[in-house]
Design a protein around this motif. Sequence first.
Motif, PDB file in Angstrom:
ATOM      1  N   GLU A 278       0.847  -1.188   0.000  1.00 29.54           N
ATOM      2  CA  GLU A 278       0.000   0.000   0.000  1.00 29.54           C
ATOM      3  C   GLU A 278       0.892   1.252   0.000  1.00 29.54           C
ATOM      4  O   GLU A 278       1.642   1.453  -0.946  1.00 29.54           O
ATOM      5  N   THR A 279       0.830   2.076   1.066  1.00 28.60           N
ATOM      6  CA  THR A 279       1.596   3.313   1.087  1.00 28.60           C
ATOM      7  C   THR A 279       2.793   3.232   2.033  1.00 28.60           C
ATOM      8  O   THR A 279       3.424   4.233   2.304  1.00 28.60           O
ATOM      9  N   ARG A 280       3.099   2.010   2.530  1.00 30.61           N
ATOM     10  CA  ARG A 280       4.204   1.879   3.475  1.00 30.61           C
ATOM     11  C   ARG A 280       5.410   1.222   2.815  1.00 30.61           C
ATOM     12  O   ARG A 280       5.258   0.349   1.971  1.00 30.61           O
ATOM     13  N   GLU A 281       6.590   1.650   3.230  1.00 28.06           N
ATOM     14  CA  GLU A 281       7.828   1.045   2.744  1.00 28.06           C
ATOM     15  C   GLU A 281       8.597   0.469   3.932  1.00 28.06           C
ATOM     16  O   GLU A 281       8.799   1.143   4.943  1.00 28.06           O
ATOM     17  N   VAL A 282       8.986  -0.790   3.810  1.00 29.88           N
ATOM     18  CA  VAL A 282       9.659  -1.497   4.904  1.00 29.88           C
ATOM     19  C   VAL A 282      11.008  -1.985   4.402  1.00 29.88           C
ATOM     20  O   VAL A 282      11.111  -2.521   3.297  1.00 29.88           O
ATOM     21  N   GLU A 283      12.039  -1.793   5.196  1.00 28.31           N
ATOM     22  CA  GLU A 283      13.363  -2.319   4.872  1.00 28.31           C
ATOM     23  C   GLU A 283      13.611  -3.575   5.687  1.00 28.31           C
ATOM     24  O   GLU A 283      13.450  -3.578   6.905  1.00 28.31           O
ATOM     25  N   LYS A 284      13.972  -4.637   5.002  1.00 26.42           N
ATOM     26  CA  LYS A 284      14.264  -5.903   5.658  1.00 26.42           C
ATOM     27  C   LYS A 284      15.737  -6.227   5.441  1.00 26.42           C
ATOM     28  O   LYS A 284      16.197  -6.356   4.323  1.00 26.42           O
ATOM     29  N   VAL A 285      16.485  -6.326   6.524  1.00 22.75           N
ATOM     30  CA  VAL A 285      17.911  -6.626   6.460  1.00 22.75           C
ATOM     31  C   VAL A 285      18.111  -8.121   6.626  1.00 22.75           C
ATOM     32  O   VAL A 285      17.644  -8.726   7.591  1.00 22.75           O
ATOM     33  N   VAL A 286      18.778  -8.721   5.646  1.00 29.83           N
ATOM     34  CA  VAL A 286      19.025 -10.160   5.660  1.00 29.83           C
ATOM     35  C   VAL A 286      20.520 -10.400   5.843  1.00 29.83           C
ATOM     36  O   VAL A 286      21.328  -9.996   5.011  1.00 29.83           O
ATOM     37  N   GLU A 287      20.904 -11.004   6.949  1.00 33.69           N
ATOM     38  CA  GLU A 287      22.309 -11.355   7.172  1.00 33.69           C
ATOM     39  C   GLU A 287      22.656 -12.583   6.337  1.00 33.69           C
ATOM     40  O   GLU A 287      21.940 -13.579   6.352  1.00 33.69           O
ATOM     41  N   VAL A 288      23.733 -12.486   5.591  1.00 29.73           N
ATOM     42  CA  VAL A 288      24.177 -13.592   4.752  1.00 29.73           C
ATOM     43  C   VAL A 288      24.919 -14.604   5.615  1.00 29.73           C
ATOM     44  O   VAL A 288      25.909 -14.278   6.264  1.00 29.73           O
ATOM     45  N   THR A 289      24.405 -15.839   5.668  1.00 32.33           N
ATOM     46  CA  THR A 289      25.009 -16.894   6.481  1.00 32.33           C
ATOM     47  C   THR A 289      25.949 -17.736   5.626  1.00 32.33           C
ATOM     48  O   THR A 289      25.593 -18.168   4.538  1.00 32.33           O
ATOM     49  N   ALA A 290      27.158 -17.953   6.131  1.00 31.00           N
ATOM     50  CA  ALA A 290      28.143 -18.756   5.395  1.00 31.00           C
ATOM     51  C   ALA A 290      27.683 -20.207   5.310  1.00 31.00           C
ATOM     52  O   ALA A 290      27.053 -20.735   6.230  1.00 31.00           O
ATOM     53  N   ALA A 291      27.990 -20.871   4.201  1.00 32.46           N
ATOM     54  CA  ALA A 291      27.585 -22.261   3.986  1.00 32.46           C
ATOM     55  C   ALA A 291      28.350 -23.201   4.918  1.00 32.46           C
ATOM     56  O   ALA A 291      29.490 -22.957   5.284  1.00 32.46           O
ATOM     57  N   ASP A 292      27.679 -24.285   5.310  1.00 31.09           N
ATOM     58  CA  ASP A 292      28.290 -25.344   6.134  1.00 31.09           C
ATOM     59  C   ASP A 292      27.928 -26.668   5.477  1.00 31.09           C
ATOM     60  O   ASP A 292      26.968 -27.330   5.848  1.00 31.09           O
ATOM     61  N   SER A 293      28.715 -27.079   4.469  1.00 26.27           N
ATOM     62  CA  SER A 293      28.367 -28.214   3.620  1.00 26.27           C
ATOM     63  C   SER A 293      28.273 -29.535   4.371  1.00 26.27           C
ATOM     64  O   SER A 293      27.436 -30.383   4.051  1.00 26.27           O
ATOM     65  N   ASP A 294      29.154 -29.739   5.377  1.00 25.09           N
ATOM     66  CA  ASP A 294      29.143 -31.032   6.074  1.00 25.09           C
ATOM     67  C   ASP A 294      28.323 -31.003   7.355  1.00 25.09           C
ATOM     68  O   ASP A 294      28.246 -31.998   8.084  1.00 25.09           O
ATOM     69  N   GLY A 295      27.688 -29.848   7.675  1.00 27.51           N
ATOM     70  CA  GLY A 295      26.781 -29.788   8.804  1.00 27.51           C
ATOM     71  C   GLY A 295      27.428 -29.962  10.163  1.00 27.51           C
ATOM     72  O   GLY A 295      26.761 -30.364  11.127  1.00 27.51           O
ATOM     73  N   ASP A 296      28.723 -29.614  10.301  1.00 29.96           N
ATOM     74  CA  ASP A 296      29.398 -29.809  11.589  1.00 29.96           C
ATOM     75  C   ASP A 296      29.392 -28.550  12.451  1.00 29.96           C
ATOM     76  O   ASP A 296      29.982 -28.515  13.528  1.00 29.96           O
ATOM     77  N   GLY A 297      28.727 -27.476  11.980  1.00 31.18           N
ATOM     78  CA  GLY A 297      28.641 -26.252  12.749  1.00 31.18           C
ATOM     79  C   GLY A 297      29.746 -25.260  12.468  1.00 31.18           C
ATOM     80  O   GLY A 297      29.743 -24.161  13.012  1.00 31.18           O
ATOM     81  N   ILE A 298      30.708 -25.613  11.612  1.00 29.70           N
ATOM     82  CA  ILE A 298      31.816 -24.722  11.256  1.00 29.70           C
ATOM     83  C   ILE A 298      31.628 -24.302   9.795  1.00 29.70           C
ATOM     84  O   ILE A 298      31.552 -25.156   8.909  1.00 29.70           O
ATOM     85  N   PRO A 299      31.537 -22.973   9.496  1.00 25.89           N
ATOM     86  CA  PRO A 299      31.343 -22.527   8.108  1.00 25.89           C
ATOM     87  C   PRO A 299      32.462 -23.021   7.197  1.00 25.89           C
ATOM     88  O   PRO A 299      33.603 -23.195   7.634  1.00 25.89           O
TER      89      PRO A 299
END
Length: 364
Positions: free
Chosen positions: A206-227
């Motif tokens: 409508e007449t409102r403008e909203v800014e959404k900030v998205v933090e880029v998360t580093a990939a963790d291919s093996d799922g061990d918690g370390i990027p």
Amino acid sequence: MKGSTRISMLAAGVALATQGIAEDGMKEADTRHYVAPMFHVLQLDDDRDLSDDGLGGGLIYGRQLSDHWWWETEGAGYTMETGNNAGTDYYQYSLTTGLAYAFGDRRGFTPFVVGQIGGIHNDVVPDDDDGISLHANVGLGAVSGPLFDSGLKLRAEARYMYDDFDGITGTASEDEGGFNDWRFSVGLELPLGRTKTVEVEKIVYETREVEKVVEVTAADSDGDGIPDNRDKCPNTIAGGKVDGDGCLLTNQTITFNNIGFELDSAKITATSRPALERLVKGLKSQTNFNVEIAGHTDSTGSAEYNENLSDRRANAVREYLIEQGISAERLSAQGYGEVVPVASNETASGRAMNRRVEFRVSEQ
């Protein structure tokens, strides 16, 4: 006083240019930049007809453009001895910008080539000959690795300097145009850090403008918690505990309920292949540990039968891993039958949990 005023104006111009570059850099991803105060010694063109070489100093601002290319801007000032005790020395003030190509990532000792172009103001006698002219330079240099936690580095370089000034009365440049000098420099290089990547998404409703900030998360291919960008041991065995570098810790037991066998058999089921392939990758990725493959069953059947069955199943997993290129010296197998349950054998779900394969990881 005249020289001091011009140096102040030059420093202010460099600071404003640096601020503009830094603000623009916030739009870039993972950009490095630095400042470098330098001490200069000039070997002057003989056509300048001066009694001695020149001395000076400057400030360089550098900003990363790609893996090897850097943009550098420099403001500098020089004093040139005239040898006239009754007169005054000559002064120069320059502002140049250009590109540097680094033969490395600048995290350790790195040679580089550099070329710049800009303007130079020559303050000479008589004052009517003062003027701003084209100034260009090209040279070779090197920067050391970090000397302290702050990232401070040493920098040294040599450059050929062209000055298109031809206003000094009585010099050869009046006819030929320009001077050809050499500059030798040493100094320090101080990193200013890295910019942060931020994605901004605008949503209009409508007449409102909203800014959404998205933090880029580093990939963790093996799922061990370390990027991935900090993971020194990719393809870690699933379910294992790791250290801060993403490498598997020793003296731990990893349980697998997704490695199955045919009924009353040591033949590995086809559905177990993905889990086993992941194990192979993990064992190849990190080779500084040994593994005991422990087989377990539920309490269905006799204890002797179950111990024999679990031993055959553990050895079947060991033989599979050896066939895939894992060193036999790193692997041992042992069946424990029904004597180490992890759940009640009175329920179907408990018996399913007890039918398992464990990796007992130990130091070599």
